[in-house]
Design a protein around this motif. Structure first.
Motif, mmCIF file in Angstrom:
data_model
loop_
_atom_site.group_PDB
_atom_site.id
_atom_site.type_symbol
_atom_site.label_atom_id
_atom_site.label_comp_id
_atom_site.label_asym_id
_atom_site.label_seq_id
_atom_site.Cartn_x
_atom_site.Cartn_y
_atom_site.Cartn_z
ATOM 1 N N ALA A 271 119.949 65.777 123.185
ATOM 2 C CA ALA A 271 119.993 64.639 122.274
ATOM 3 C C ALA A 271 119.484 65.080 120.914
ATOM 4 O O ALA A 271 118.618 65.963 120.817
ATOM 5 N N LEU A 272 120.024 64.466 119.867
ATOM 6 C CA LEU A 272 119.655 64.843 118.503
ATOM 7 C C LEU A 272 119.664 63.595 117.633
ATOM 8 O O LEU A 272 120.647 62.849 117.628
ATOM 9 N N ARG A 273 118.556 63.369 116.952
ATOM 10 C CA ARG A 273 118.474 62.246 116.002
ATOM 11 C C ARG A 273 118.407 62.806 114.598
ATOM 12 O O ARG A 273 117.578 63.675 114.312
ATOM 13 N N LEU A 274 119.282 62.339 113.751
ATOM 14 C CA LEU A 274 119.344 62.806 112.369
ATOM 15 C C LEU A 274 119.270 61.617 111.427
ATOM 16 O O LEU A 274 119.765 60.530 111.746
ATOM 17 N N GLN A 275 118.671 61.851 110.282
ATOM 18 C CA GLN A 275 118.756 60.870 109.223
ATOM 19 C C GLN A 275 120.141 60.995 108.565
ATOM 20 O O GLN A 275 120.717 62.087 108.513
ATOM 21 N N GLU A 276 120.635 59.913 108.079
ATOM 22 C CA GLU A 276 121.911 59.960 107.367
ATOM 23 C C GLU A 276 121.831 60.998 106.249
ATOM 24 O O GLU A 276 120.867 61.024 105.479
ATOM 25 N N GLY A 277 122.824 61.902 106.213
ATOM 26 C CA GLY A 277 122.849 62.958 105.201
ATOM 27 C C GLY A 277 122.172 64.246 105.615
ATOM 28 O O GLY A 277 122.288 65.258 104.907
ATOM 29 N N GLU A 278 121.480 64.239 106.753
ATOM 30 C CA GLU A 278 120.751 65.429 107.220
ATOM 31 C C GLU A 278 121.676 66.300 108.063
ATOM 32 O O GLU A 278 121.986 65.985 109.221
ATOM 33 N N SER A 279 122.134 67.403 107.548
ATOM 34 C CA SER A 279 123.079 68.284 108.245
ATOM 35 C C SER A 279 122.415 69.013 109.404
ATOM 36 O O SER A 279 121.213 69.308 109.366
ATOM 37 N N SER A 280 123.199 69.332 110.427
ATOM 38 C CA SER A 280 122.678 70.055 111.583
ATOM 39 C C SER A 280 123.830 70.654 112.374
ATOM 40 O O SER A 280 125.000 70.522 111.982
ATOM 41 N N SER A 281 123.491 71.333 113.469
ATOM 42 C CA SER A 281 124.500 71.960 114.323
ATOM 43 C C SER A 281 124.218 71.690 115.778
ATOM 44 O O SER A 281 123.057 71.638 116.197
ATOM 45 N N LEU A 282 125.300 71.536 116.544
ATOM 46 C CA LEU A 282 125.225 71.431 117.993
ATOM 47 C C LEU A 282 125.734 72.740 118.584
ATOM 48 O O LEU A 282 126.671 73.342 118.044
ATOM 49 N N ASN A 283 125.136 73.132 119.702
ATOM 50 C CA ASN A 283 125.486 74.411 120.303
ATOM 51 C C ASN A 283 126.166 74.243 121.653
ATOM 52 O O ASN A 283 125.837 73.339 122.421
ATOM 53 N N CYS A 284 127.129 75.116 121.916
ATOM 54 C CA CYS A 284 127.799 75.173 123.211
ATOM 55 C C CYS A 284 127.894 76.642 123.611
ATOM 56 O O CYS A 284 128.621 77.412 122.968
ATOM 57 N N PRO B 162 125.887 63.821 107.793
ATOM 58 C CA PRO B 162 126.390 62.836 108.750
ATOM 59 C C PRO B 162 126.145 61.405 108.318
ATOM 60 O O PRO B 162 125.192 61.106 107.580
ATOM 61 N N LYS B 163 127.005 60.522 108.836
ATOM 62 C CA LYS B 163 126.897 59.088 108.607
ATOM 63 C C LYS B 163 126.646 58.398 109.951
ATOM 64 O O LYS B 163 126.932 58.974 111.006
ATOM 65 N N PRO B 164 126.141 57.173 109.934
ATOM 66 C CA PRO B 164 125.885 56.476 111.210
ATOM 67 C C PRO B 164 127.105 56.411 112.118
ATOM 68 O O PRO B 164 126.965 56.461 113.343
ATOM 69 N N GLU B 165 128.299 56.352 111.546
ATOM 70 C CA GLU B 165 129.503 56.289 112.379
ATOM 71 C C GLU B 165 129.808 57.601 113.101
ATOM 72 O O GLU B 165 130.708 57.646 113.958
ATOM 73 N N ASP B 166 129.085 58.654 112.795
ATOM 74 C CA ASP B 166 129.216 59.919 113.534
ATOM 75 C C ASP B 166 128.408 59.898 114.831
ATOM 76 O O ASP B 166 128.500 60.833 115.631
ATOM 77 N N SER B 167 127.624 58.863 115.032
ATOM 78 C CA SER B 167 126.839 58.744 116.264
ATOM 79 C C SER B 167 127.768 58.651 117.462
ATOM 80 O O SER B 167 128.666 57.811 117.498
ATOM 81 N N ALA B 168 127.562 59.539 118.422
ATOM 82 C CA ALA B 168 128.415 59.618 119.615
ATOM 83 C C ALA B 168 127.868 60.741 120.483
ATOM 84 O O ALA B 168 126.950 61.465 120.083
ATOM 85 N N THR B 169 128.451 60.915 121.651
ATOM 86 C CA THR B 169 128.180 62.101 122.457
ATOM 87 C C THR B 169 129.299 63.102 122.212
ATOM 88 O O THR B 169 130.478 62.750 122.255
ATOM 89 N N TYR B 170 128.922 64.333 121.930
ATOM 90 C CA TYR B 170 129.889 65.388 121.661
ATOM 91 C C TYR B 170 129.941 66.323 122.866
ATOM 92 O O TYR B 170 128.919 66.855 123.297
ATOM 93 N N LEU B 171 131.138 66.479 123.388
ATOM 94 C CA LEU B 171 131.374 67.278 124.585
ATOM 95 C C LEU B 171 132.097 68.571 124.238
ATOM 96 O O LEU B 171 133.012 68.576 123.411
ATOM 97 N N CYS B 172 131.681 69.628 124.901
ATOM 98 C CA CYS B 172 132.327 70.924 124.771
ATOM 99 C C CYS B 172 132.950 71.260 126.128
ATOM 100 O O CYS B 172 132.380 70.927 127.177
ATOM 101 N N THR C 18 126.033 66.534 124.022
ATOM 102 C CA THR C 18 124.900 66.286 123.131
ATOM 103 C C THR C 18 125.066 64.889 122.564
ATOM 104 O O THR C 18 126.104 64.579 121.955
ATOM 105 N N LYS C 19 124.046 64.061 122.780
ATOM 106 C CA LYS C 19 124.093 62.702 122.254
ATOM 107 C C LYS C 19 123.503 62.689 120.854
ATOM 108 O O LYS C 19 122.315 62.959 120.666
ATOM 109 N N LEU C 20 124.350 62.417 119.876
ATOM 110 C CA LEU C 20 123.927 62.424 118.481
ATOM 111 C C LEU C 20 123.709 60.998 117.993
ATOM 112 O O LEU C 20 124.578 60.138 118.153
#
Lengths: 112, 114
Positions: free
Chosen positions: B10-23, B78-88, B108-110
């Motif tokens: 799981a990952l919590r980001l502030q709007e505009g805070e860039s990050s990466s998910l790993n697979c 990122p924007k709030p509408e990017d909130s979702a679970t991302y599957l690899c 990863t639940k963002l």
């Protein structure tokens, strides 16, 4: 756009009932798949079909069967539903020459 | 046996805070690596397919990259509408269930906070 539809969004059944989940795709895809998705376990493949009347077992086929009589339709059958089959069921399809799978909206099944 | 591990869970980001998910993945052979987005109560929505190390694909604020052992999904501003679970998922042509099978990570639940 690829469209995969599933017959029900929510379903409640009793233990021992026979359950049919239907999936239809409108893109003339050869391959169709049934997955279940559970918290902490991710998506797991139950069965797939690469042609009409053809089927292959996935990782967790026990307690399930499938039917594909027409290219666009793939059915998942729970012969005698049990509580451990409560889950989200997802159908997907893909063309034979392409690996990308396109998913339907899912059916959330509750077995009481 | 093919394995796909996603991090963080799981990952919590502030709007505009860039990050990466790993697979990261372990397969006999890689035919393709797939990224999907899944909103609560819905089916996964296809984002990208990557086929070989060094390949990159972009869509709006998302960019996916692939190496020989892992893939990253970079989220820029990122924007709030990017909130979702991302599957690899990976497709291994030598998998026991046939070359069509995808092996999925657990996601990863963002959450993007305004």
């Amino acid at each position: 756009d690829v469209k995969v539809t599933q017959s029900s969004r929510y379903l409640v059944k009793r233990t021992g009932e026979k359950v049919f989940l239907e999936c239809v795709q409108d893109m003339d895809h050869e391959n169709m798949f049934w997955y279940r998705q559970d918290p902490g376990l991710g998506l797991r493949l139950i069965y797939f079909s690469y042609d009409v009347k053809m089927k292959e077992k996935g990782d967790i086929p026990e307690g399930y069967s499938v039917s594909r009589e027409k290219k666009e339709r793939f059915s998942l059958i729970l012969e005698s539903a049990s509580t451990n089959q409560t889950s989200m069921y997802l159908c997907a399809s893909s063309p034979r020459t392409q690996e990308t799978q396109y998913f339907g909206p899912g059916t959330r099944l509750l077995v009481l | 046996e093919d394995q796909v591990t996603q991090s963080p869970e799981a990952l919590r980001l502030q709007e505009g805070e860039s990050s990466s998910l790993n697979c990261s993945y372990t397969v006999s052979g890689l035919r393709g690596l797939f990224w999907y987005r899944q909103d609560p109560g819905k089916g996964p929505e296809f984002l990208f397919t990557l086929y070989s190390a060094g390949e990159e694909k972009e869509k709006e604020r998302l960019k996916a990259t692939l190496t020989k052992k892992e893939s990253f999904l970079h989220i820029t501003a990122p924007k709030p509408e990017d909130s979702a679970t991302y599957l690899c998922a990976v497709q291994d042509p030598y998998s026991g269930a046939g070359s069509y099978q995808l092996t999925f990570g657990k996601g990863t639940k963002l959450s993007v906070i305004p």
